[in-house]
Design a protein around this motif. Sequence first.
Motif, PDB file in Angstrom:
ATOM      1  N   TYR A   1      14.816   5.518   4.530  1.00  0.00           N
ATOM      2  CA  TYR A   1      14.332   6.135   3.292  1.00  0.00           C
ATOM      3  C   TYR A   1      14.402   7.656   3.435  1.00  0.00           C
ATOM      4  CZ  TYR A   1      10.564   7.857   0.152  1.00  0.00           C
ATOM      5  OH  TYR A   1       9.816   8.538  -0.780  1.00  0.00           O
TER       6      TYR A   1
ATOM      7  N   GLY B   1       0.755  -1.248   0.000  1.00  0.00           N
ATOM      8  CA  GLY B   1       0.000   0.000   0.000  1.00  0.00           C
ATOM      9  C   GLY B   1       0.779   1.287   0.000  1.00  0.00           C
ATOM     10  N   GLN B   2       1.919   1.323  -0.675  1.00  0.00           N
ATOM     11  CA  GLN B   2       2.752   2.521  -0.616  1.00  0.00           C
ATOM     12  C   GLN B   2       2.771   3.203  -1.967  1.00  0.00           C
ATOM     13  OE1 GLN B   2       5.800   0.075   0.707  1.00  0.00           O
ATOM     14  NE2 GLN B   2       5.366   0.322   2.858  1.00  0.00           N
ATOM     15  N   MET B   3       1.637   3.807  -2.314  1.00  0.00           N
ATOM     16  CA  MET B   3       1.579   4.505  -3.590  1.00  0.00           C
ATOM     17  C   MET B   3       2.438   5.753  -3.565  1.00  0.00           C
ATOM     18  SD  MET B   3      -0.269   2.630  -5.458  1.00  0.00           S
ATOM     19  CE  MET B   3      -0.616   3.720  -6.833  1.00  0.00           C
ATOM     20  N   GLN B   4       2.646   6.298  -2.383  1.00  0.00           N
ATOM     21  CA  GLN B   4       3.528   7.446  -2.231  1.00  0.00           C
ATOM     22  C   GLN B   4       4.448   7.191  -1.052  1.00  0.00           C
ATOM     23  OE1 GLN B   4       1.388  11.109  -1.935  1.00  0.00           O
ATOM     24  NE2 GLN B   4       0.062  10.641  -3.665  1.00  0.00           N
ATOM     25  N   GLY B   5       5.464   7.977  -0.946  1.00  0.00           N
ATOM     26  CA  GLY B   5       6.384   7.816   0.165  1.00  0.00           C
ATOM     27  C   GLY B   5       7.260   6.587  -0.018  1.00  0.00           C
ATOM     28  N   ALA B   6       7.734   6.084   1.088  1.00  0.00           N
ATOM     29  CA  ALA B   6       8.687   4.982   1.040  1.00  0.00           C
ATOM     30  C   ALA B   6       8.016   3.700   0.559  1.00  0.00           C
ATOM     31  CB  ALA B   6       9.301   4.747   2.415  1.00  0.00           C
ATOM     32  N   GLN B   7       8.543   3.142  -0.493  1.00  0.00           N
ATOM     33  CA  GLN B   7       8.118   1.814  -0.915  1.00  0.00           C
ATOM     34  C   GLN B   7       9.108   0.837  -0.293  1.00  0.00           C
ATOM     35  OE1 GLN B   7       7.254  -0.888  -4.890  1.00  0.00           O
ATOM     36  NE2 GLN B   7       8.435   0.956  -5.076  1.00  0.00           N
TER      37      GLN B   7
ATOM     38  N   TYR C   1      17.081   5.086  -0.757  1.00  0.00           N
ATOM     39  CA  TYR C   1      16.861   3.998   0.200  1.00  0.00           C
ATOM     40  C   TYR C   1      18.195   3.352   0.558  1.00  0.00           C
ATOM     41  CZ  TYR C   1      12.069   3.900  -1.791  1.00  0.00           C
ATOM     42  OH  TYR C   1      10.801   4.211  -2.231  1.00  0.00           O
TER      43      TYR C   1
END
Lengths: 115, 114
Positions: B48, A95-101, B33
């Motif tokens: 990150y 669920g990381q469409m934005q920010g840290a994947q 990262y």
Amino acid sequence: DQQVKQNSPSLSVQEGRISILNCDYTNSMFDYFLWYKKYPAEGPTFLISISSIKDKNEDGRFTVFLNKSAKHLSLHIVPSQPGDSAVYFCAASAGQMQGAQKLVFGQGTRLTINP
Amino acid sequence: GAGVSQSPSNKVTEKGKDVELRCDPISGHTALYWYRQSLGQGLEFLIYFQGNSAPDKSGLPSDRFSAERTGGSVSTLTIQRTQQEDSAVYLCASSSRGGRETQYFGPGTRLLVL
């Protein structure tokens, strides 16, 4: 606690045949899955991805299949070529469409293509 | 080159010493990262950075680990008072803006703590 597992540390396939690499996951929140390929002394390189809204994604010789009910995905390489010999990592994120994947990786499978 | 670079490529240190690992991301990439790969394990997320936002440090294993990113470009991962269990390959990746943008990895720094 290994959330992404690649149970085969190695796989050997004859050139021209199909290579099938498998990956299992435990976290039902994962909704995005990727395969990376790694050559010695290099960083992993992105190969192909699939969103949980799909069950198949194809890119040339590479196809990824996702079975959400079994929490299983696989990478098919057809036909296999000597240059495909590398370590393949399965990865997943939630669920990381934005920010840290924050990718969660499996241990990797070493694929060897024999001429 | 145009890719992510890391230095040093290999580092051997004695237990208790501090080490600094460097990452140069792809020019223009705002997201950076750090991961590490211990022997027989998959890559493990550490930290990150995205632009000027506060970093996501949720993956750092202990307070001996810290990282900074100066000027939105180069990043340094510092491990203080190294322990033998810190031995691993430390990988840096960058992406154009985080989220599901492709992460491009550097070749890694192989750290061995004696």
